[in-house]
Design a protein around this motif. Structure first.
Motif, PDB file in Angstrom:
ATOM      1  N   THR E 243       0.849  -1.181   0.000  1.00  0.00           N
ATOM      2  CA  THR E 243       0.000   0.000   0.000  1.00  0.00           C
ATOM      3  C   THR E 243       0.889   1.237   0.000  1.00  0.00           C
ATOM      4  O   THR E 243       1.938   1.237   0.628  1.00  0.00           O
ATOM      5  N   VAL E 244       0.476   2.281  -0.713  1.00  0.00           N
ATOM      6  CA  VAL E 244       1.345   3.450  -0.830  1.00  0.00           C
ATOM      7  C   VAL E 244       0.618   4.695  -0.356  1.00  0.00           C
ATOM      8  O   VAL E 244      -0.534   4.935  -0.711  1.00  0.00           O
ATOM      9  N   LEU E 245       1.316   5.453   0.486  1.00  0.00           N
ATOM     10  CA  LEU E 245       0.822   6.762   0.904  1.00  0.00           C
ATOM     11  C   LEU E 245       1.784   7.772   0.302  1.00  0.00           C
ATOM     12  O   LEU E 245       2.989   7.706   0.519  1.00  0.00           O
ATOM     13  N   LEU E 246       1.265   8.702  -0.472  1.00  0.00           N
ATOM     14  CA  LEU E 246       2.127   9.515  -1.327  1.00  0.00           C
ATOM     15  C   LEU E 246       1.877  10.999  -1.076  1.00  0.00           C
ATOM     16  O   LEU E 246       0.742  11.483  -1.181  1.00  0.00           O
ATOM     17  N   ILE E 247       2.938  11.707  -0.743  1.00  0.00           N
ATOM     18  CA  ILE E 247       2.865  13.167  -0.729  1.00  0.00           C
ATOM     19  C   ILE E 247       3.456  13.631  -2.038  1.00  0.00           C
ATOM     20  O   ILE E 247       4.560  13.217  -2.398  1.00  0.00           O
ATOM     21  N   GLU E 248       2.756  14.455  -2.763  1.00  0.00           N
ATOM     22  CA  GLU E 248       3.328  14.908  -4.021  1.00  0.00           C
ATOM     23  C   GLU E 248       2.695  16.231  -4.441  1.00  0.00           C
ATOM     24  O   GLU E 248       1.541  16.506  -4.150  1.00  0.00           O
ATOM     25  N   HIS E 249       3.519  17.015  -5.099  1.00  0.00           N
ATOM     26  CA  HIS E 249       3.032  18.307  -5.555  1.00  0.00           C
ATOM     27  C   HIS E 249       2.573  18.267  -6.993  1.00  0.00           C
ATOM     28  O   HIS E 249       1.716  19.040  -7.394  1.00  0.00           O
ATOM     29  N   ASP E 250       3.223  17.416  -7.719  1.00  0.00           N
ATOM     30  CA  ASP E 250       2.914  17.390  -9.137  1.00  0.00           C
ATOM     31  C   ASP E 250       1.528  16.795  -9.354  1.00  0.00           C
ATOM     32  O   ASP E 250       1.293  15.624  -9.121  1.00  0.00           O
ATOM     33  N   MET E 251       0.625  17.647  -9.761  1.00  0.00           N
ATOM     34  CA  MET E 251      -0.775  17.242  -9.864  1.00  0.00           C
ATOM     35  C   MET E 251      -0.957  16.110 -10.869  1.00  0.00           C
ATOM     36  O   MET E 251      -1.741  15.203 -10.658  1.00  0.00           O
ATOM     37  N   ARG E 252      -0.211  16.214 -11.957  1.00  0.00           N
ATOM     38  CA  ARG E 252      -0.394  15.195 -12.976  1.00  0.00           C
ATOM     39  C   ARG E 252      -0.033  13.823 -12.406  1.00  0.00           C
ATOM     40  O   ARG E 252      -0.735  12.841 -12.611  1.00  0.00           O
ATOM     41  N   LEU E 253       1.060  13.809 -11.681  1.00  0.00           N
ATOM     42  CA  LEU E 253       1.501  12.561 -11.090  1.00  0.00           C
ATOM     43  C   LEU E 253       0.464  12.064 -10.093  1.00  0.00           C
ATOM     44  O   LEU E 253       0.059  10.904 -10.106  1.00  0.00           O
ATOM     45  N   VAL E 254       0.016  12.967  -9.246  1.00  0.00           N
ATOM     46  CA  VAL E 254      -0.935  12.575  -8.206  1.00  0.00           C
ATOM     47  C   VAL E 254      -2.229  12.072  -8.841  1.00  0.00           C
ATOM     48  O   VAL E 254      -2.743  11.018  -8.481  1.00  0.00           O
ATOM     49  N   MET E 255      -2.705  12.853  -9.801  1.00  0.00           N
ATOM     50  CA  MET E 255      -3.972  12.484 -10.430  1.00  0.00           C
ATOM     51  C   MET E 255      -3.829  11.161 -11.182  1.00  0.00           C
ATOM     52  O   MET E 255      -4.748  10.362 -11.246  1.00  0.00           O
TER      53      MET E 255
END
Lengths: 376, 316, 236, 386, 296
Positions: E243-255
């Motif tokens: 399972t992955v919990l991800l902090i990220e700024h890049d919206m494209r990546l997150v989305m």
């Protein structure tokens, strides 16, 4: 002044490059070759007391005694290297463990100690190692939670407490000390060893007037301990120590039980310190509180760092220089320590990574140097 | 153990302890200032103090007040002491500065790890005391008895002499002066800024190198002043005098919270007093043990010392 | 040009973070530097203010080469930075923090004048004048950082993420203040992740990506550039 | 490992350079041992501190021994004896290696030294096992004679004789009523203090221990003041005694101050302050140099340019005993040992005759009391013997 | 998706530092097998949230549970062993250790050999032929030494230490391959390129065999191509059951990669939902993208 420093540093670097070339050639030698050369080197070390090598002989002091001292200091350095070089804990009171080990053997083994047990040496030494390990844990348990610099002062205090205790307690005979510290064995040299220069068959192996036996014993213990520490270094334990030294928080987040491993480092370092103390004072046959001043302890730390903390051969070299140079250059007599002090400053400026640095250390220092502040 | 003795002579032990503690506190300032700004144990500070003790004797002897000379009048004595404080302060401050330039600055420029600084400091310490040892033939040096102690008043059965009052008060005065300097002046603010955040301090236009020189000089001067008080109190100095005082002062600094000026004061006085009680109860020989055990106990409950660490937070 | 970066590289250890940045800031401008986290915005700022050594390239300020100048001397020359993460001195009071901003200046009357100006800009700071910097809330700390940076009367004000951790209303307010400061004659170089705000207020802007400048233009141009919108505003 | 080893070679190269450079300087010295003629080239060794914190005492001894050897060589130019100097810095850890090197040089027949008790405990068994004759001019710890080292001799009284003499002086001459005994936990200091306690008995009301290098005596001063003692005996060295006495007098302490030879040094008077030290009694099993027989005091001054110091005369005598033995043709360690054991004769300090355990005959032991007067240490009188 | 088990529960967690409230009553859950994105403007409290989960900071109040077990107050290394691993926003490798060693440290979290085992190499077990030391020296002493060792191992078996050591090494090599930097295995971490360091951190975290992997801005400083391959990597990791919990700024990546997203602002949760839902949420647009001015 900076310019002078820089040019001297450049010269040092070019020398290091030359050596690196040598190192590569060595690395490219076949496995068998390397094993054989190492083996020959070990033989050479054992043979050293019998070889009359003119330049390296010590002028005033018996050369084999100096070799023995070197071996004991190497043992000290190997232990201190576990604590400082691998786990990154600054222990300035290491001599406390040295004292505990030595006194345990003296008290348990000597006929003149207040405790009339008189165990033989082979029994005393394991007990001494156990006692020092326990003392390492007792010291470490409350203090290893402290941050680095605090640890330094607390260990310094520990070293001093041990010395004061040795000086004033009844069990150590105070400063009158304990004579008759047992020697490892009462055996005598057999006929077939007679060929070795300095050995006479029938004389005791561990004799105060001819310390070849002591030197060989110490050398053997050095090799055993170095191999043992090397085993730890190249295992989960050693990796954990390095990780703690590099970044304690990250190590803990990666699942390293940092406290446990710091405690182990302390205990192992203590055990080796205790062993070296026991060894040295077995040869000395007399022990009192005089030999345990903090200054020596601090010099040891300096020797380990200057030799190259983290690298066993480096710290060994540092220890050997610390034991050997003052004896070799007795003509400088009163200025030995002065020169030593200046040398320490010069070394840290020109070769902060130590004489024989570990690869890790060297790269780190190079990188850090690039990170210096802007401007002159 | 002799608690009865402690009870009977409590005040007397307290005052003699405070006298010694005042000297510890002054020396501890040097450790604390340097640590507060550079996060580095200035191991050579003990020798900075030692140099001061010798310069004091040299100055007095040079003015004709060598060993055995009789003291001039009150004003003469005060003048001699003031002069010695200036001279020893200058010498110790200068020594500290030299140590900084020779042993630390080249390392700072290379951004070396703190262990390397420690070794360089040990080197400087050894070199300094061996140098003085060689110059003085390792013989102790005495000095004139300038202050004839007179009992000024008595509290709870303890005689308080002018010497004790003088030492404690001058130490307090110097500490207060330093405290004001650090907390109230522009330069002092610069020191605190570098201590709290060196990068941002640079962004404010603070010259870090100058601040570092300043703290070494200040710490050295305080050690110099301490060395004069020490000389008056002890009357004898040797080349190896710094080691023990240095360790004690460092302990005091850690005890109070290293990097914290008021911590140094508190730690110094507390160490002096507790050590003295300990000597009274357990015997003189256990004095250092009492001191270090107290240190360990305090650190167990307050891992950053009694008043906490930061030089900048001294007032927060 | 007030500030000129010419092919500047900066490395952390062996890792190069800026691969040759060239940018200019003209007198009286507000210039914004936008880009994703880790693109090298803050590193650029630190190189300009002298906190990080420059590998290759030149930095010129007001016509002089300041590439190798110490950070504190750059302040004297007129570069002032409100650093990333605010860099408040936690143990100093609000007033002391502000006075630190005027460290390089001697004239008491001018300093008092500027203190007054800072309190006028940020009335909240006046209320908290005697409070320790560490006890302020995030927004208050941000105000203090900006106010402090102004205390040196800089020619060039470097602002590193002035909107970080601020509520939308405060963000508006702080950008209004930035514009006001600029109109009073201070040149501003601004790093912002809130690209919308930054681009709409800036005269010109540069877009940074992994240590390189990939686009430059006026604020409004970039604001409407679909590629920028896509990559840095996150709105596909 | 392989990389480390190669690195080792590099390091050794650097060290080698250092060693090589320095070795050139010391070469000629190393070779001198074997140049003398075999028959006459016997050696005696000096063993003690020439460097370090306790060097002064060692230098006094070395110079005394050297004077004896020089005089001998002048008189016997055809058959010289060489004096070998072994500098131990007073450190037991260094002593064993030095002692071992002495025994390995068969030409060394006897040793003047070791100077201190601590190093003696390490060195004496080594020397004695190989038959090297030991005559110490200064190590006064009684236990040394009980170590079973058969070649050990002591050219002066030990602490056991100084202690009682000193205590008798306190009791009979000074008429002490209540004494406070302080020691520094050192071999020497504690030994002496124990002797004094034993002899004085109930006169000693309380005691304390100080630390080496202690300079702050607040608690101790309070303790002594509240004990009401009329005299203090100090078993230790001047480095601690001087600041103590100053602080004690500063706090208004009036008790008389008595100490052994470890305090008998001008630095004590200077450190404590002449006024504070005035009247202090310092004893020593050593004869005042000016009272030493013959022309010793003048010769010493002529040879070294300094006044003879503590133990110089004893060292002179010790060396002379060995030299007389060599002169008499005792060319091996065994023969010399027999000679010394049977020696009787008058030296500059006293008349010598050794007991079975190596101690000097009690009748020859002279304990002298010195007094601080006008800022100087002057001989007062010989302490009573019983 | 709702029938999946809750792997991590963050329950009303508040964290204060001095005058700053970093987290204010945040609660959310991470479900078994999903990729959850944690987004918000800089300074919103995302990293603090990570620190609380991995035990680096202690919440002022509130509870965190992992597989039903309370985490608050647990020692950090025990949290790791329970199955939570993380990377750091500002890379925190062990710079003076090689890439391989870095990953091995992570793998060690699952091993047992301690000092005694390493020192004496006790606890021997029989092993198969292929696990014995290989003979590769060509001639002479080297070959002899290897033969002796081999015979010894055949007779006495191998120690747990050796087996674990091999397992750690194999796992490390495998993970370095997974993140694509196996060719740098022998280099010191500090001499790796930036992107390689980020990948190494992920490999090190994975080596602890986590149930939950927390990635703190893994794509910071990446160019689009690198981000693309990172996206692939995260998917690959999820497919291995982590399972992955991800902090990220890049919206494209997150989305593109997350199943669900939690949005923080000023330490408060302001939205939660699928990427599509979050993207449309006006509060999120206002907070994260900044308030559009009239000019825009």
């Amino acid at each position: 002044m900076m310019a002078v420093i820089d040019s001297a540093r450049k010269a040092d670097e070019s020398r290091v490059r030359a050596v690196t070339g040598l190192r590569d050639r060595w690395a490219n030698l076949p496995y068998g070759w390397r094993i054989s050369v190492l083996f020959a080197f070990v033989i050479f070390l054992y043979a050293l007391p019998g070889l009359e090598i003119p330049l390296i002989k010590t002028p005033d002091t018996d050369f084999t005694s100096v070799l023995f001292l070197c071996a004991v200091y190497v043992l000290v350095a190997v232990g201190l290297n576990v604590v400082i070089g691998l786990a990154g804990l600054l222990d300035l009171g290491y001599i406390g463990f040295y004292a505990v080990g030595a006194y345990t053997v003296a008290i348990l083994g000597s006929p003149n100690s207040p405790v009339v047990i008189q165990y033989p040496w082979v029994v005393c030494v394991p007990i001494a190692i156990a006692v020092t390990m326990v003392s390492g844990v007792i010291l470490g348990w409350p203090t290893l939670r402290l941050r680095g610099d605090y640890l330094a002062i607390v260990t310094l205090g520990f070293g001093e407490i041990i010395r004061v205790f040795a000086l004033n307690s009844d069990i150590t005979n105070g400063n009158r000390g304990i004579t008759g510290v047992p020697v490892p064995s009462e055996g005598t040299w057999p006929e077939w060893m007679d060929w070795f220069p300095g050995i006479t068959a029938g004389r005791p192996i561990f004799s105060v007037s001819n310390v070849i036996g002591f030197y060989w014993l110490a050398l053997t213990l050095v090799f055993i301990c170095m191999l043992g520490v090397r085993r730890l270094e190249r295992s989960r334990v050693g990796r954990s120590w390095l990780a703690i030294r590099e970044d304690e928080d990250a190590a803990e987040v990666m699942g390293v039980p940092t406290f446990k491993y710091k405690l182990w480092a302390f205990a192992i370092g203590a055990a080796l310190g205790g062993l070296s103390g026991a060894l040295f004072f077995s040869k000395q046959t007399f022990i009192n509180a005089q030999g345990f001043d903090l200054f020596t302890s601090i010099l040891w730390v300096a020797a380990v760092v200057i030799g190259g903390a983290g690298n066993q051969l480096g710290v060994a070299l540092g220890a050997i220089l610390l034991a050997y140079l003052p004896e070799r250059f007795r003509e400088f007599a009163d200025y030995r320590l002065l020169i030593f002090g200046v040398a320490l400053i010069v070394m840290t400026i020109f070769r902060p990574q130590g004489l024989l640095p570990s690869r890790r250390r060297k790269v780190e220092l190079e990188d850090r140097a690039k990170e210096g502040a802007v401007g002159e | 153990m002799n608690f009865e003795f402690l009870g009977d002579n409590f005040m007397s032990l307290t005052v003699t302890g405070l006298t010694q503690g005042a000297i510890y506190a002054l020396v501890a300032l040097g450790y604390t200032l340097v640590y507060g700004v550079l996060r580095l144990i200035n191991f050579a500070h003990s020798e900075v103090f030692m140099i001061g003790t010798f310069v004091t004797t040299i100055v007095w002897a040079g003015l004709g007040f060598g060993v055995g000379a009789s003291a001039p009048g009150t004003f003469g004595v005060l003048g001699l002491i003031a002069l010695a404080i200036v001279a020893a302060g200058a010498a110790s401050g200068g020594t500290a500065l030299i140590v900084e330039r020779v042993a630390y600055r080249p390392l700072r420029k290379r951004n070396a790890p703190s262990l390397i600084f420690l070794i360089s400091a040990i080197g400087a310490s050894v070199a300094l005391f061996e140098l003085v040892g060689a110059i003085t033939d390792r013989q102790p040096r005495g000095m004139p008895s300038l202050v004839q102690p007179k009992v000024q008043f008595t509290i709870f059965g303890a005689d308080i002499t002018n010497l004790q009052i003088g030492i404690i008060l001058s130490a307090l005065a110097m500490l207060a002066g330093l405290d004001i300097f650090i907390n109230r002046t522009r330069l002092g603010r610069g020191v605190r800024a570098v201590a709290q955040n060196p990068d941002v301090a640079a962004l404010m236009g603070v010259n870090k190198d100058r601040v570092i020189m300043l703290i070494f000089v200040l710490g050295g001067m305080m050690a110099g002043a301490a060395s004069v008080l020490y000389d008056i109190k002890v009357g004898l100095t040797t080349y190896s005098v710094g080691f023990l005082i240095g360790i004690k002062a460092f302990t005091a600094a850690v005890l109070g919270g290293i990097g914290n000026l008021r911590g140094a004061l508190l730690g110094g006085l507390l160490l002096g007093v507790v050590e003295n009680y300990g000597a009274g109860v357990f015997g003189n020989e256990w004095m250092d043990v009492v001191a270090f055990v107290m240190l360990v106990v305090v650190l167990l409950f307050r891992p950053t010392g009694l008043l906490g660490e930061s030089l900048g937070r001294a007032r927060a | 040009m007030l500030l000129e970066l010419d092919n500047v590289t900066v490395a952390y250890g062996r890792i190069e973070a800026l691969h040759g940045i060239s940018l200019t800031v003209g007198e009286g401008e507000i210039v914004a530097l936008i880009g994703a986290n880790g693109a090298g915005k803050s590193t650029t700022m630190r190189a300009i203010s002298g906190l990080r050594p420059v590998g290759k390239g030149k930095i010129r300020f007001d016509g002089d080469d300041i590439t190798k100048m110490r950070a504190d001397l750059r302040v004297v020359r007129g570069v002032s930075q409100s650093p990333e993460g605010r860099g408040i001195f936690p143990g100093m009071t609000v007033r002391e923090n502000l006075e630190m901003g005027a460290y390089t200046r001697k004239l008491r009357s001018e300093i008092d004048e500027d203190l007054q100006r800072a309190f006028d800009l940020f009335p909240r700071l006046k209320e908290r004048e005697r409070q320790a910097g560490g006890t302020l809330s995030g927004g208050e700390q941000q105000m203090l950082a900006v106010g402090r940076a102004l205390m040196s009367r800089p020619k060039l004000l470097l602002l590193d993420e002035p909107s970080m951790g601020l509520a939308p209303m405060l963000i508006q307010q702080i950008f209004d203040i930035i514009v006001e400061i600029n109109q009073q004659g201070t040149t501003v170089l601004l790093v912002e992740q809130n690209a919308q705000q930054a681009l709409s207020r800036a005269h010109r802007a540069y877009v940074l990506e992994t240590g390189r400048i990939v686009k430059e233009g006026t604020g409004t141009d970039l604001l409407t550039d679909p590629a920028v919108k896509d990559a840095y505003l996150g709105v596909a | 490992m392989r990389q480390s080893l190669a690195r080792a070679i590099g390091g050794v190269a650097m060290v080698g350079l250092l060693v090589g450079a320095a070795a050139c300087a010391s070469d000629d010295e190393g070779g001198s041992g074997s140049t003398d003629a075999a028959a006459c080239g016997s050696k005696i060794a000096f063993f003690g501190a020439l460097t370090g914190g306790n060097a002064q005492l060692g230098i006094n001894i070395r110079d005394g021994a050297k004077l004896a050897v020089d005089q001998y060589n002048k008189a016997n130019a055809d058959c010289k004896v060489e004096l070998v100097e072994k500098d131990s810095a007073g450190d037991p850890a260094q002593a064993s290696g030095l002692a071992t090197s002495i025994v390995q040089d068969a030409k060394v027949l006897g040793v003047v030294g070791p100077a201190f008790s601590g190093e003696s405990k390490v060195a004496n068994p080594i020397l004695s096992k190989e038959g090297v004759v030991i005559i110490t001019p200064s190590a006064t710890n009684p236990a040394l004679a009980a170590q079973g080292d058969k070649t050990f001799h002591r050219a002066l009284g030990n602490d056991a004789s100084q202690g009682p003499g000193l205590a008798l002086y306190m009791k009979d001459v000074m008429k002490v009523q209540k004494a406070f005994v302080v020691d520094d936990a050192s071999e020497y200091g504690k030994g002496l203090a124990d002797q004094v306690k034993q002899t004085l008995g109930s006169v000693v009301t309380s005691s304390a221990v100080v630390k080496e290098q202690q300079t702050d005596f607040g608690a101790l001063v309070t303790q002594i003041n509240s004990s009401g003692a009329d005299s203090i005996f100090w078993g230790g060295y001047y480095r601690e005694a001087a600041p103590f006495l100053k602080q004690y007098r500063d706090a208004g302490g009036k008790a008389k101050f008595v100490a052994g030879d470890g305090v008998k040094d001008q630095a004590f008077v200077d450190g404590a302050g002449a006024a504070n030290a005035e009247g202090a009694i310092l004893t020593c099993p050593c004869v005042p140099p000016e009272k030493a027989g013959g022309t010793f005091a003048a010769d010493y001054k002529a040879a070294t340019g300094r006044e003879a110091g503590t133990y110089s005369a004893e060292a002179f005598d010790a060396a002379n005993i060995l030299l007389q033995g060599i002169k008499a043709g005792n060319s091996t360690r065994e023969k010399l040992e027999t000679f010394v054991d049977g020696y009787t004769g008058q030296g500059v300090t006293t008349s010598f005759k050794f007991q079975e355990n190596g101690e000097i005959d009690p009748s020859a032991v002279a304990i002298w009391a010195y007094k601080v007067q006008g800022g100087k240490i002057v001989a007062d009188q010989e302490a009573p013997k019983s | 998706m709702s029938e999946r088990d809750n792997l991590l529960e963050v329950d009303n967690v508040t964290i204060r530092f001095g005058g700053v409230t970093a987290l204010d009553g945040v609660d959310f859950v991470v479900k078994e097998g999903e990729i959850l994105g944690l987004i918000g403007p800089n300074g919103a409290g995302k990293t603090t949230c990570f620190n609380a989960v991995t035990g680096v900071v202690k919440p002022t109040s509130g509870a965190i549970r992992f597989r039903g077990k309370a985490l608050v107050g647990q020692q950090r290394h025990k949290i790791t062993r329970l199955g939570i691993a993380r990377t750091f926003q500002n890379i925190r490798l062990f710079p003076e250790m090689t890439a391989l060693e870095n990953v091995q440290v992570g793998a060690d979290a699952r091993h047992k050999t301690s000092v005694v085992g390493a020192l004496f190499r006790t606890w021997r077990v029989r092993v198969k032929e292929h696990e014995l030391v290989a003979i590769d020296a060509k001639s002479g002493v080297g070959r002899l030494v290897q033969q002796v060792r081999r015979t010894g191992q055949r007779i006495f078996g191998l120690s747990r230490h050796t087996l674990e050591e091999r397992a750690a090494r194999e796992k490390a090599v495998e993970l370095l391959k997974l993140v694509g930097i196996e060719h740098r295995a022998g280099e010191l971490a500090r001499s790796l390129a930036y992107g390689e360091q980020r990948r190494l951190e992920i490999a090190r975290a994975l080596a602890t065999e986590p149930g939950l992997l927390c990635l703190d801005e893994p794509a910071a400083g990446f160019n689009p191509a690198e981000k693309e391959s990172l996206l692939e990597l995260i998917r690959k990791i999820r497919d291995t059951g982590v399972t992955v919990l991800l902090i990220e700024h890049d919206m494209r990546l997150v989305m593109g990669v997350t199943d669900r997203i939690v949005v923080l602002e000023f330490g408060k949760k302001i939205a939660e939902g699928t990427p599509a839902e979050v993207r449309e949420n006006p509060a999120v647009i206002a907070a994260y993208l900044g308030v559009p001015t009239d000019a825009a």
